[in-house]
Design a protein around this motif. Sequence first.
Motif, PDB file in Angstrom:
ATOM      1  N   UNK A 126      29.918  26.238 -44.373  1.00 20.79           N
ATOM      2  CA  UNK A 126      29.550  25.188 -43.426  1.00 20.79           C
ATOM      3  C   UNK A 126      30.662  24.139 -43.319  1.00 20.79           C
ATOM      4  N   UNK A 127      30.901  23.632 -42.100  1.00 19.04           N
ATOM      5  CA  UNK A 127      31.836  22.530 -41.855  1.00 19.04           C
ATOM      6  C   UNK A 127      31.047  21.424 -41.159  1.00 19.04           C
ATOM      7  N   UNK A 128      30.866  20.293 -41.815  1.00 17.93           N
ATOM      8  CA  UNK A 128      29.997  19.239 -41.291  1.00 17.93           C
ATOM      9  C   UNK A 128      30.773  17.960 -40.971  1.00 17.93           C
ATOM     10  N   UNK A 129      30.061  17.009 -40.403  1.00 15.30           N
ATOM     11  CA  UNK A 129      30.579  15.660 -40.121  1.00 15.30           C
ATOM     12  C   UNK A 129      31.803  15.659 -39.208  1.00 15.30           C
ATOM     13  N   UNK A 130      31.852  16.577 -38.253  1.00 15.50           N
ATOM     14  CA  UNK A 130      32.916  16.540 -37.249  1.00 15.50           C
ATOM     15  C   UNK A 130      32.599  15.412 -36.275  1.00 15.50           C
ATOM     16  N   UNK A 131      33.553  14.500 -36.053  1.00 16.13           N
ATOM     17  CA  UNK A 131      33.285  13.309 -35.240  1.00 16.13           C
ATOM     18  C   UNK A 131      34.430  13.043 -34.277  1.00 16.13           C
ATOM     19  N   UNK A 132      34.109  12.420 -33.173  1.00 11.36           N
ATOM     20  CA  UNK A 132      35.094  12.032 -32.169  1.00 11.36           C
ATOM     21  C   UNK A 132      34.971  10.534 -31.905  1.00 11.36           C
ATOM     22  N   UNK A 133      36.117   9.834 -31.817  1.00 10.53           N
ATOM     23  CA  UNK A 133      36.116   8.390 -31.551  1.00 10.53           C
ATOM     24  C   UNK A 133      37.211   8.067 -30.544  1.00 10.53           C
ATOM     25  N   UNK A 134      36.936   7.176 -29.626  1.00  9.48           N
ATOM     26  CA  UNK A 134      37.903   6.823 -28.589  1.00  9.48           C
ATOM     27  C   UNK A 134      38.896   5.779 -29.079  1.00  9.48           C
ATOM     28  N   UNK A 135      40.092   5.797 -28.494  1.00 16.87           N
ATOM     29  CA  UNK A 135      41.078   4.764 -28.763  1.00 16.87           C
ATOM     30  C   UNK A 135      40.788   3.540 -27.915  1.00 16.87           C
ATOM     31  N   UNK A 136      41.619   2.522 -28.049  1.00 21.29           N
ATOM     32  CA  UNK A 136      41.383   1.266 -27.344  1.00 21.29           C
ATOM     33  C   UNK A 136      42.674   0.743 -26.741  1.00 21.29           C
ATOM     34  N   UNK A 137      42.579   0.240 -25.508  1.00 23.87           N
ATOM     35  CA  UNK A 137      43.675  -0.444 -24.847  1.00 23.87           C
ATOM     36  C   UNK A 137      43.301  -1.915 -24.741  1.00 23.87           C
ATOM     37  N   UNK A 138      44.224  -2.814 -25.094  1.00 28.41           N
ATOM     38  CA  UNK A 138      43.910  -4.243 -25.076  1.00 28.41           C
ATOM     39  C   UNK A 138      45.150  -5.038 -24.691  1.00 28.41           C
ATOM     40  N   UNK A 139      44.993  -5.940 -23.708  1.00 20.99           N
ATOM     41  CA  UNK A 139      46.105  -6.760 -23.235  1.00 20.99           C
ATOM     42  C   UNK A 139      45.706  -8.234 -23.215  1.00 20.99           C
ATOM     43  N   UNK A 140      46.660  -9.090 -23.568  1.00 23.41           N
ATOM     44  CA  UNK A 140      46.533 -10.533 -23.368  1.00 23.41           C
ATOM     45  C   UNK A 140      47.886 -11.043 -22.874  1.00 23.41           C
ATOM     46  N   UNK A 141      47.926 -12.278 -22.337  1.00 20.97           N
ATOM     47  CA  UNK A 141      49.216 -12.865 -21.956  1.00 20.97           C
ATOM     48  C   UNK A 141      49.232 -14.324 -22.384  1.00 20.97           C
ATOM     49  N   UNK A 142      50.441 -14.860 -22.540  1.00 25.79           N
ATOM     50  CA  UNK A 142      50.550 -16.229 -23.051  1.00 25.79           C
ATOM     51  C   UNK A 142      50.739 -17.272 -21.951  1.00 25.79           C
TER      52      UNK A 142
END
Length: 206
Positions: A41-57
């Motif tokens: 058995x192979x368990x706990x296979x998971x998928x998670x998305x990345x994140x894009x984040x921008x700010x400006x000064x």
Amino acid sequence: MSKQPERRRRVVRATAPAFGLLAAGLLVWQGSYAAFSATTVDTNNAWATGQLALTNNGGTAAYSASTSATFGGNNLKPGATGTTCLTVKSIGTSAGTLAMYESSLADSSPSLGAQIQLTVTQAVTGADVLAGCAGFPVAGVTTVATNQPLSTFPTTYATATGTTAIATGTVLEAYKVVWTFVSAGTAADSLLMGKTATAAFTWEVQ
């Protein structure tokens, strides 16, 4: 002597072989499902998305998701010009492509936006670049726009020019915006007295 018992005995003798075969078949069937067995058995296979984040000064020391009134000037005459810088910070966990475009324009009639032309350059920097443009890189610069009127500046991510690849982690992209009030001729310039043009710019990474 009653014929009923005799009849039963005949039926039993006739059906006994069939019942015997059926019983033997059941034994064989049960035996075929009693073989050795093993699983993995192979368990706990998971998928998670990345994140894009921008700010400006906004040309200051503080970063925010939204800043205002970074570019522009008041009481302008034809030939007026100005230079302002700001830094866009990416802190995403996914790589992407960064672009700048004009997200809104409130223009006058006749159009002052047609006479305000922008030249925009950008470059990766190792430190914050503020409004005065000190520290803006001299090498590795990408041209976003050249003498582009506000009235025709790209208005979507898809039509933006000067896109640049953004790596994961913290990335600083400095932008230098040079604007010029270009003369439309004496008669046309006179019609622009007291007019305003207000633009918003968006930096987007995909």
